[in-house]
Design a protein around this motif. Sequence first.
Motif: not given
Length: 161
Positions: A6-8, A31-32, A36-37, A94-95
């Motif tokens: 997903a990041i890629g 929710d994501a 998060a940090a 994150n979202m």
Amino acid sequence: MNALEAIGKRRSVRKYTGEPIPGKDLEKIVDAGRLAATGSNQQPWDFVVVTDRAMVARLKVAAEWMEKAAAIIAVVMDPSSRWWIEDGSAAVENMLIASTALGYGSCWLEGYTLPHEEEFKKLLDVPKEKRLLTLVPIGVPAEEPTREKRSLQEVLHWERY
Ligand SMILES: Cc1cc2nc3c(=O)[nH]c(=O)nc-3n(C[C@H](O)[C@H](O)[C@H](O)COP(=O)(O)O)c2cc1C
């Protein structure tokens, strides 16, 4: 799709089909963000999910292309927290990744949002003392952008710069 995939795959998507997105998926995306940090575990965020077409139409003064977004998430931060910008940014990323993982397109819309911050805060009933960090439009993608990225070789330094 796993996290690295997903990041890629994530890229800013600014064209949407106009199809709606199930509320359950929007909840997963928020929710994501919530997970998060965050500095000192302050969690100084709130998320306003806008799906109402009349409100989307008012927010699109920031960017016309948001008209076809299924939803716009307004990221509201408490600036009394020392790391509110970093925390908000972590939540936004994150979202974006979660949206990609679920098959949607999204975009971090901060540069276009800030000039309208006070106007949007009023529209969305955001308390005066809070800041609107960014809007995140989300939709079913109608484009698959590819954007040049600096290579790993160029940016990765082992042991010393
Ligand atoms: C802090 C920040 C502010 C941004 N503001 C905007 C914006 O106002 N409008 C917009 O279309 N894209 C905005 N973007 C998206 C960037 O243009 C995009 O991430 C960048 O061109 C790299 O492309 P990619 O996201 O597809 O990898 C913003 C991104 C970040 C991180």
